[in-house]
Design an enzyme around this catalytic site. Structure first.
Site: not given
Lengths: 229, 229, 229, 229
Positions: D27, D94, D96, D119, D168, D226
């Site tokens: 990540g 990014h 996985h 939402d 991916h 909200y």
């Protein structure tokens, strides 16, 4: 007395992340003081890790704020409709807990497939019909409460202490905020197990009425013999 | 000697939440002193985090309380039937652990699909038939024990140390409370993996008898060579 | 030098429960000293929480114990066969990790369905054929090694650092014990994601060779550009 | 000012393992200073537990390193393409993460099946087309960015703050690195629930536009009500 209720509401709210029922701020618990006709509810969008007693919001049953600086949960009107219709209830919970929300997104009620379910929910945990466009565009949160009441027109909310709102997620309740959270935890467990039991045997039917009675009444009502009281 | 047993029963009970097998009070472990013919069991409905030695209940094999202030687990009669029928057992566990309960709710036994299963369970982990209305309305917990015994009429409970009660959940056992809990953990793992293996290949068959023998007998019996003894 | 290897093997073994790959004692890691031709492996049936340096067992490549009081892992012969056949390997791991075992129980290899897989495994993670009755009744653990070698007759174990043994579970390996465990973790992740991707799209095919090449070679070989070296 | 951005990027990166979105180094989070046109990104292959401020890499929008000793994330070019095309974004992530990657591996976008989705994501979370062999063999990471832009040609990335890259995994974004991570967490939750809702009801359709509008606009835009602002 509201101080005690506030502490109970705070503790019940903090139980939600502890039990893995909420991500971020996706949940709220309220409690009611039936003597004063006042409810205490979580403020909208405040992270659980920052939540303090002084953040809680006090409202009357019309939704008028009586105490508190913050905006109440955006789902407050749904809580109020439930309290107004069911005087026997003392706490209400809403979450987007995963397995219960899966059933809600599929717009399916959870049939009683085992004794875990029967120990707490006396029959199917129903799923509401979808809201109409008018209801969604109108007083949406109040209409969400109304469709819950409509779903329970032939059910006793004390015997079935939870519901799935179609395309949305679960609400549960109890005699106080702690019991409402307890039922939210049970609902999530039951939803997880029912999902997988169905997948293992797609034509699975609800358990027999006799077994449902035995387990529900073993824990509830005058002939209960589970526990210490 | 009962003090040692009580400590073992307490520890075994506390292992259940630690291993993720119970939600709230949905489980109970007992142990038996075969010399005295007395069993020690968890009290009904007491949260695990509050459970202390002095809460445990001592009963004879008829279910008469010999020591303890609290009510024993509501499932006590099921434990007693198992102890009465299987003198080789020293501990019994009941939980509503998720994956095992999924199979129980689907009323399906768990076939041996791999060596993890074969290391502990010498063949299918059976699921009982459903109880009849008469059995449910009668001495329900005792009848639950009876249907387990009926399910094992052609099986050795030492070789298959667990069962699924239809629409309900798993019971497991062992030579003492610790082994009974160990088998409950294994049953849960095996149930999880069997569920998904079936989903991946719905026509999956039980492993060959040769592999089942090899693994079970590698860990059990006179020719065992797993471990240090 | 064996002290360093022992420390690496101990640490790699302890990584297994930390990463959630083992229940009880269902796993073992070994490492080899290629200069001395000696392997260090976990003893059989010793709980991870009690595992100490002095428990590790040192063996030569024939399986003769050179040091250590305890019995080596019952899977030792499988490790030895792998080391004998693949001189490029320095560590081997066996577990019954859940998702990898699910695929092994279904007797299916895991095709490369995404870049996570391709980053570590250069193509399908194969599943062995079932062992024959003769193999199971003979030198079972050695035959398990042999069937792994047979499965890799057209594959490079450095490019596909893991395998599923049919009806059993995964083995993985690497240049040292740490890398072997790293690959066991990756195999488990990949197995979890492939299971669900297949369920979402049952006719899913392996990713294109071009993408497989790009990702595997981005991390391995002379043109690698992932990381800091 | 870059110090503040670096701290935000570091904190956002550390949030990934804390939220269970990454295994090992799978990540990366970046943030941009729009005044300076400089981005700060995680270095490639550095474990999260060792990640410090001084490891972060500063680049201009062409990818030229301005500060930092380490190589930037191998996915840096994808981040840059996103920043170049969408000036309203301040952070990109990014991972996985499992459930999102399951959908990406199945090459399917995630339709809005409930209010949790609505939402945060104003409609389907799309999945890109597969890259061509030319794109994969060329400037692969840049082409990954390009195919994301192509996928959003009729979508507003502020209203749909995430995408699945075919075969991916997910990318998500936000006005700053924290919001980008927040959206990555939501994407993962939504992916998990959509997977199971589909499995429970395979012909499930996206929720009605009215409900999608109500929930998205309850939290975003000028009529949002909200939260506390």
């Amino acid at each position: 007395m509201l101080e005690t209720l506030k502490e109970a509401v705070l503790e019940a709210n903090l139980e939600l992340p502890k039990r893995g029922l909420v991500t971020y701020t996706w949940g709220n618990v309220s409690g009611i003081d039936r003597g004063e006709n006042l409810i205490v509810i979580k403020p909208s969008g405040v992270p659980y890790e920052e939540l303090r007693l002084e953040h809680l919001v006090v409202l009357d049953l019309n939704g008028t704020k009586v105490e508190g600086k913050l905006n109440p949960s955006s789902d407050t009107m749904t809580h109020l409709v439930i309290y107004r219709n069911y005087p026997e209830l003392g706490g209400v919970v809403h979450t987007h807990s995963r397995w219960a929300t899966v059933w809600a997104q599929a717009c399916r009620g959870i049939p009683a497939l085992g004794t875990t379910h029967a120990d707490y929910f006396y029959g199917e945990i129903p799923c509401t019909r979808k809201l109409t466009n008018e209801e969604i565009n109108g007083q949406y949160e109040e209409q969400t409460g109304n469709v819950i009441i409509e779903t329970f027109k032939d059910k006793n909310p004390v015997c079935v202490p939870g519901v799935l709102v179609s395309n949305h997620g679960p609400f549960s309740w109890g005699k106080d905020p702690q019991e409402a959270v307890h039922n939210a935890v049970v609902l999530e467990e039951v939803a997880m197990m029912a999902y997988h039991a169905f997948s293992l045997k797609p034509d699975l039917k609800q358990i027999d009425k006799t077994l449902l009675d035995r387990h529900f009444l073993r824990k509830h009502g005058s002939k209960a013999y589970y526990g210490q009281s």
